[in-house]
Design a protein around this motif. Sequence first.
Motif, PDB file in Angstrom:
ATOM      1  N   VAL A  51      47.910  27.138  45.217  1.00  0.00           N
ATOM      2  CA  VAL A  51      48.498  28.223  45.992  1.00  0.00           C
ATOM      3  C   VAL A  51      49.039  27.671  47.306  1.00  0.00           C
ATOM      4  N   THR A  52      50.305  27.974  47.603  1.00  0.00           N
ATOM      5  CA  THR A  52      50.943  27.486  48.831  1.00  0.00           C
ATOM      6  C   THR A  52      51.234  28.600  49.828  1.00  0.00           C
ATOM      7  N   ARG A  53      51.110  29.866  49.398  1.00  0.00           N
ATOM      8  CA  ARG A  53      51.392  30.995  50.287  1.00  0.00           C
ATOM      9  C   ARG A  53      50.207  31.951  50.296  1.00  0.00           C
ATOM     10  N   SER A  54      49.937  32.479  51.464  1.00  0.00           N
ATOM     11  CA  SER A  54      48.823  33.398  51.620  1.00  0.00           C
ATOM     12  C   SER A  54      49.337  34.708  52.213  1.00  0.00           C
ATOM     13  N   PRO A  55      48.812  35.847  51.779  1.00  0.00           N
ATOM     14  CA  PRO A  55      47.747  36.010  50.793  1.00  0.00           C
ATOM     15  C   PRO A  55      48.245  35.841  49.364  1.00  0.00           C
ATOM     16  N   PHE A  56      47.317  35.522  48.487  1.00  0.00           N
ATOM     17  CA  PHE A  56      47.593  35.324  47.069  1.00  0.00           C
ATOM     18  C   PHE A  56      46.820  36.388  46.299  1.00  0.00           C
ATOM     19  N   ARG A  57      47.477  37.035  45.341  1.00  0.00           N
ATOM     20  CA  ARG A  57      46.827  38.076  44.556  1.00  0.00           C
ATOM     21  C   ARG A  57      46.873  37.728  43.077  1.00  0.00           C
ATOM     22  N   LEU A  58      45.794  38.057  42.393  1.00  0.00           N
ATOM     23  CA  LEU A  58      45.748  37.907  40.951  1.00  0.00           C
ATOM     24  C   LEU A  58      44.885  39.023  40.368  1.00  0.00           C
ATOM     25  N   GLN A  59      45.113  39.301  39.107  1.00  0.00           N
ATOM     26  CA  GLN A  59      44.443  40.415  38.449  1.00  0.00           C
ATOM     27  C   GLN A  59      43.329  39.916  37.540  1.00  0.00           C
ATOM     28  N   VAL A  60      42.183  40.584  37.596  1.00  0.00           N
ATOM     29  CA  VAL A  60      41.060  40.271  36.712  1.00  0.00           C
ATOM     30  C   VAL A  60      41.469  40.686  35.292  1.00  0.00           C
ATOM     31  N   PRO A  61      41.455  39.750  34.338  1.00  0.00           N
ATOM     32  CA  PRO A  61      41.981  40.046  33.003  1.00  0.00           C
ATOM     33  C   PRO A  61      41.131  40.977  32.140  1.00  0.00           C
ATOM     34  N   ASN A  62      39.808  40.917  32.300  1.00  0.00           N
ATOM     35  CA  ASN A  62      38.944  41.760  31.472  1.00  0.00           C
ATOM     36  C   ASN A  62      37.575  41.931  32.125  1.00  0.00           C
ATOM     37  N   ALA A  63      36.760  42.767  31.536  1.00  0.00           N
ATOM     38  CA  ALA A  63      35.429  43.037  32.078  1.00  0.00           C
ATOM     39  C   ALA A  63      34.546  41.799  31.976  1.00  0.00           C
ATOM     40  N   GLY A  64      33.679  41.625  32.958  1.00  0.00           N
ATOM     41  CA  GLY A  64      32.738  40.511  32.957  1.00  0.00           C
ATOM     42  C   GLY A  64      32.295  40.181  34.367  1.00  0.00           C
ATOM     43  N   HIS A  65      31.509  39.134  34.469  1.00  0.00           N
ATOM     44  CA  HIS A  65      31.033  38.640  35.764  1.00  0.00           C
ATOM     45  C   HIS A  65      32.013  37.547  36.204  1.00  0.00           C
ATOM     46  N   TRP A  66      32.615  37.716  37.378  1.00  0.00           N
ATOM     47  CA  TRP A  66      33.698  36.836  37.816  1.00  0.00           C
ATOM     48  C   TRP A  66      33.374  36.099  39.102  1.00  0.00           C
ATOM     49  N   HIS A  67      33.966  34.899  39.221  1.00  0.00           N
ATOM     50  CA  HIS A  67      33.795  34.032  40.385  1.00  0.00           C
ATOM     51  C   HIS A  67      35.166  33.530  40.836  1.00  0.00           C
ATOM     52  N   VAL A  68      35.319  33.326  42.146  1.00  0.00           N
ATOM     53  CA  VAL A  68      36.502  32.658  42.689  1.00  0.00           C
ATOM     54  C   VAL A  68      36.027  31.378  43.362  1.00  0.00           C
ATOM     55  N   ALA A  69      36.670  30.269  43.015  1.00  0.00           N
ATOM     56  CA  ALA A  69      36.414  28.993  43.672  1.00  0.00           C
ATOM     57  C   ALA A  69      37.717  28.545  44.339  1.00  0.00           C
ATOM     58  N   VAL A  70      37.595  28.033  45.569  1.00  0.00           N
ATOM     59  CA  VAL A  70      38.734  27.508  46.318  1.00  0.00           C
ATOM     60  C   VAL A  70      38.406  26.068  46.656  1.00  0.00           C
ATOM     61  N   ASP A  71      39.287  25.143  46.264  1.00  0.00           N
ATOM     62  CA  ASP A  71      39.060  23.727  46.567  1.00  0.00           C
ATOM     63  C   ASP A  71      40.366  23.040  46.936  1.00  0.00           C
ATOM     64  N   LEU A  72      40.246  21.823  47.414  1.00  0.00           N
ATOM     65  CA  LEU A  72      41.412  21.032  47.826  1.00  0.00           C
ATOM     66  C   LEU A  72      41.798  20.001  46.777  1.00  0.00           C
ATOM     67  N   GLY A  73      41.259  20.113  45.582  1.00  0.00           N
ATOM     68  CA  GLY A  73      41.638  19.218  44.491  1.00  0.00           C
ATOM     69  C   GLY A  73      41.284  17.764  44.733  1.00  0.00           C
ATOM     70  N   GLY A  74      40.206  17.517  45.472  1.00  0.00           N
ATOM     71  CA  GLY A  74      39.777  16.149  45.741  1.00  0.00           C
ATOM     72  C   GLY A  74      40.362  15.549  47.007  1.00  0.00           C
ATOM     73  N   TYR A  75      41.338  16.209  47.625  1.00  0.00           N
ATOM     74  CA  TYR A  75      41.904  15.714  48.870  1.00  0.00           C
ATOM     75  C   TYR A  75      40.968  16.030  50.021  1.00  0.00           C
ATOM     76  N   SER A  76      41.047  15.236  51.086  1.00  0.00           N
ATOM     77  CA  SER A  76      40.202  15.493  52.252  1.00  0.00           C
ATOM     78  C   SER A  76      40.830  16.589  53.113  1.00  0.00           C
ATOM     79  N   GLY A  77      40.014  17.194  53.914  1.00  0.00           N
ATOM     80  CA  GLY A  77      40.483  18.251  54.791  1.00  0.00           C
ATOM     81  C   GLY A  77      39.516  19.413  54.781  1.00  0.00           C
TER      82      GLY A  77
END
Length: 87
Positions: A51-77
């Motif tokens: 994601v390069t622009r904020s805010p970012f929106r996405l839709q939960v596809p179906n019922a269940g227990h959901w988690h969001v993880a945000v990472d830098l893909g191994g880059y430092s910062g």
Amino acid sequence: MQFIHNDLGQLHGGELIEVTLSSQANVKLMDSSNFSSYRQGGRHHYFGGHVTRSPFRLQVPNAGHWHVAVDLGGYSGSIRAGVRVLG
């Protein structure tokens, strides 16, 4: 790997998730099984991506227990992220 984790709990599906980022990052919406694999460094499936622009929106596809993880893909910062369920 370091990441920011948000446990969204049980959702019905169809809800919009809004993620606000301080800089570009990977945003991954995952069910509990895929989040467990992600945490252990294994193969996992997710909704979202780099994601390069904020805010970012996405839709939960179906019922269940959901988690969001945000990472830098191994880059430092550092990154700040806010996650909320819009409904």
